[in-house]
Design an enzyme around this catalytic site. Structure first.
Site, PDB file in Angstrom:
ATOM      1  N   HIS A   1      43.222  49.767  26.471  1.00  0.00           N
ATOM      2  CA  HIS A   1      42.815  51.092  26.942  1.00  0.00           C
ATOM      3  C   HIS A   1      41.462  51.479  26.369  1.00  0.00           C
ATOM      4  O   HIS A   1      41.160  52.659  26.227  1.00  0.00           O
ATOM      5  CB  HIS A   1      43.838  52.141  26.536  1.00  0.00           C
ATOM      6  CG  HIS A   1      45.202  51.858  27.046  1.00  0.00           C
ATOM      7  ND1 HIS A   1      46.130  51.173  26.315  1.00  0.00           N
ATOM      8  CD2 HIS A   1      45.781  52.148  28.231  1.00  0.00           C
ATOM      9  CE1 HIS A   1      47.240  51.061  27.044  1.00  0.00           C
ATOM     10  NE2 HIS A   1      47.054  51.636  28.191  1.00  0.00           N
TER      11      HIS A   1
ATOM     12  N   GLY B   1      15.564  18.468  54.879  1.00  0.00           N
ATOM     13  CA  GLY B   1      14.554  19.354  54.307  1.00  0.00           C
ATOM     14  C   GLY B   1      14.476  20.693  55.017  1.00  0.00           C
ATOM     15  O   GLY B   1      14.085  21.693  54.434  1.00  0.00           O
TER      16      GLY B   1
END
Lengths: 539, 539
Positions: free
Chosen positions: A217, A462
């Protein structure tokens, strides 16, 4: 810090609605918004013992993510880090409890104990059989008589839930839960605090420190320690857990507190396995985000001794995505590398004319080094000439060891040579060009078509197209007319190279980031190299 | 920022080892550390088409987490955000590719295209059938001819992987991959940048801003927009995706980029469902961390049109924890609240003596208000007296409506009354005390034993024991001798209350946080209240 939420008051109901929508019809909720936020199994017929858990929100996927066959029947959700009300818990109990009764699994926080406890009393007044167990697995504060309930709660959900799913009665399900609670221990560590919705973030943990024994918490840990490494972090956790362990085999939960990257969690898995307790862990649950503290950059380890029955129940499959399953924590198996990884060199063969042609090509590129570098300095980092010249120098040395008499083998060998001697993207691309040209030749294509196949593969990989201001602008037109002789190819290559000087937008390679003004009037160095090669091969 | 890692150079190999150890024997790796980092299925027999993917690390669980039946056969891992080498990719291909061939699934980055492409050429030179597809799902930069590959890649892994698992041949698996790539689009948004291991964190996104269209390598998004809410964030994403969508049903991936809390991701699930594209999403994958960018606080949405075949392949179960499954994105089903949620009031009944006793108790507590508050100011927040007096005032008004003639009903009714009129932990605890006492009386216990049953339940739920400096220190001894008369009980209660003044360590309640010096010599206010009650009832 900004967060992905709408109104702070709605964050829990919004999240519950999201979880239900994403559950594929497996979850429903009670019609009690905004105060009653209960998520339940859609397929529940009250024929077995129901398991109800919950508590404050902010621990997702706990608890709604564990609602489903073999774990929870319903989850009661409070505000972030705040217990749900008595009415909300009671609504959950009443919604799912049949003649077989109900077990409440409560983490050890005062608010949860009271609200779940009071709801249980009210449910009992209606004649329902309701038991309640309190999970207190946190060992961060050894002297506190009421340890917190943290991620070890999931062992209780899974083992008691599995037994209930298998038809266990309320007494045996409760006994199983208490047996798991008795043996389960957890400890957490964090490198940063969590961000509570709508609140400024507390920067409590300085750089280079870790907090040990924190809760879920945002409460501070018992101590701040110097943080050195993942190994030291896990050794610290394991060192605190080890003295509490018995000789039994154990299961472990490796829990991400919310904001730790998956990469780091895997590093921690490895450290857990090699830690002093690693050898005693038979089953591992995770790493996964199971009982989070919002976005906390931390982890916790929970351990539970494994009797035979509990081992089966823990390993029993259940369909909820939030449950990562329990797997054996194992050794690392490896496969040998293929012996094909070292390229096989083709046997050299003689072909004087080809050797001469190749030598000439290399010399042309070596001679062009300065000019090409100068061109590249305009659009790139000024090394195109040097890169090509280096490759030329390396190739010229090895010409006699190449399979000169066979085009297919030769192209592949040149590709290999370039991939080893020529760096960068251009080296890889030319290597691909020659390798694919070799494939083409080997499959019976004529020289021109083999080279065109190489070009096509180079473009596929490419990604550059004609007009993108690359060597392709010269190479493609040249190869297209290569059957008409080297003169036609040279003329086409030159036209293509000159054309690149008119292209003010590069779409591929580094030149894509250069302004149009700088590019205008300058030939692409790759295209120029191709043009010079064909031009000078004529002479 | 500090991170859970050891040497930066080892983070990828450490994480791979962790993932393999936690896989329960499902994963193996190639024996090629440190340069060749390939994770493969342990059960692979090369009888089907192999799927190989990978790229830079830092995107966990992608890609190693998706290695398994129905998705990838092997994952080739580079350094964080850097492509693996040609040799590494080739090693992966050689390890898993049989006669059925291999499909390479490559995200559209130059380094990955080249290294995977060149490895494919080298594998083909060994006679292996290797296809390669390029995923380019990012729509952040609409004008770029080479969009990036991001989380939509997982659609390709799952659908092509499912087809391969079902025995599809290389051509059909490749066609399926290309079909998915053709239709898939992704867009991401983030509230903070990621922390690259070993590098200082770049704080690029100011408070209140979100970055739209970021990549998965920490590169900046196309624009920074004002961030208002989860709803606005998702509307922005949906608004960019919507115009690209066809009339087909779609699947969506809701991906956590790494550091977003599970609570927020569920809020985003809800917003996706109610967004303008929500109605067109048939299947949802997630929310889950699937293609992360380390610990980035952000999310992405990927969408893919769903033909019948692809829908089946996407929904086909696969066992890897990292794959959250594909579920219908559904409406919210609700269950009606039980009508038992409003407590049933018992019918009132008359019993003059009991009414008088109760009235007297209330008056005693009301009179003690100031003294008890003063005591509580020492160890708590000074309101014990007021809390008890308020409860007394409320109870005194309702005495005539209580079921005075039946102990069981009366105790339960007092419990209900207190739970509604008395706040805080003490109100809940006393309500539990009376409810459980009512249960005890109803099951036939005599008055003293019923009250002791109430005490026991209160202790179980509240967790306080004798000596913990609470009201129990007076109440328990008093109830133990109640059969000897009110005088004996009063004496025992007083002794117990006085004893609390000697207790310098409280173990329960707020006083647990108060120093011993402050507590020394002061009676616990709850114990004092109990003592006064019994003492003054004698008179």
């Amino acid at each position: 810090m900004t967060q992905f939420m709408n109104r702070k008051e709605d964050i829990v109901t919004d999240a519950i609605d999201g979880a239900i929508r994403a559950s594929g019809g497996d979850l429903v909720r009670l019609d009690g918004y905004p105060y009653i936020r209960v998520v339940a199994r859609a397929d529940w017929d009250k024929s077995k013992v129901a398991l109800v858990s919950g508590g404050g929100s902010g621990h997702e996927p706990a608890h709604a993510g564990f609602v489903g066959p073999g774990m929870l029947t319903a989850a009661v959700c409070g505000d972030v880090f705040a217990s749900p009300s008595v009415d909300a818990v009671l609504a959950g109990i009443l919604a799912v409890t049949g003649a077989a009764g109900c077990l409440l699994i409560v983490k050890n926080y005062t608010g949860d104990r009271l609200n779940f406890g009071l709801a249980a009393e009210r449910a009992r007044a209606f004649g329902l059989s309701v038991n309640m167990v309190i999970v207190d697995d946190d060992i961060a504060l050894p002297d506190l008589p009421q340890p917190r309930g943290v991620a070890g709660t999931l062992f209780v959900h899974k083992i008691a839930g599995g037994l209930a799913e298998n038809g266990g009665d309320l007494a045996s399900v409760t006994a199983a839960a208490n047996r798991v609670i008795e043996g389960t221990m957890s400890l957490g560590m964090s490198l940063d605090t969590c961000t509570v919705p709508g609140s400024p973030k507390e920067h409590r943990i300085p750089e280079g420190k870790a907090e040990l024994g924190l809760g879920i918490h945002g409460e501070a840990g018992i101590e701040q320690i110097a943080f050195e490494s993942a190994a030291q972090a896990m050794q610290t956790i394991a060192g605190r857990l080890a003295p509490c362990m018995s000789d039994m085999p154990y299961a472990a939960i490796l829990n991400n507190l919310g904001g730790t990257s998956a990469l780091e969690m895997s590093v921690l898995s490895n450290e857990l396995a090699v830690s002093e307790i690693g050898g005693r862990i038979k089953l591992l649950v995770g790493p996964a985000t199971m009982m989070s503290s919002l976005d906390m950059r931390g982890f916790s380890v929970s351990i539970c001794p494994l009797g035979e029955v509990d081992e089966q129940l823990l390993a029993q499959p259940c369909p909820m995505t939030a449950w990562p399953g329990a797997k054996t924590l194992g050794p690392i198996e490896t496969l040998q590398l293929s012996d094909r990884l070292t390229p096989i060199k083709s046997l050299s063969s003689e072909h004087a004319e080809t050797a001469e042609l190749l030598r000439k090509c290399c010399k042309i590129l070596i001679a062009a080094e300065g000019d090409l570098n100068a061109l590249d300095a305009i659009s790139g980092d000024g090394d195109t000439g040097s890169t090509l010249a280096s490759a030329g120098r390396a190739l010229i040395v090895s010409i006699d060891s190449l399979p000169l008499a066979d085009h297919a083998l030769l192209f592949r060998a040149i590709g290999q040579e370039l991939s080893q001697t020529m760096g960068g993207s251009s080296g890889a691309l030319l290597a691909i060009f020659f390798a694919a040209a070799g494939d083409g030749a080997s499959s019976g294509l004529l020289l021109q078509d083999a080279l065109k196949a190489g070009l096509q593969r180079m473009q596929e990989i490419g990604g550059a197209r004609l007009g993108d201001r690359t060597m392709i602008d010269a190479l493609q037109p040249a190869l297209n007319v290569l059957d008409k002789g080297i003169g036609a190819a040279a003329a086409a290559a030159r036209r293509g190279a000159d054309y690149t000087a008119t292209l003010t937008k590069a779409n591929a390679g580094r030149a894509a980031y250069i302004s149009a003004v700088r590019l205008q009037g300058n030939i692409d160095p790759g295209a120029e190299a191709v043009a010079r090669l064909f031009e000078q091969l004529q002479t």
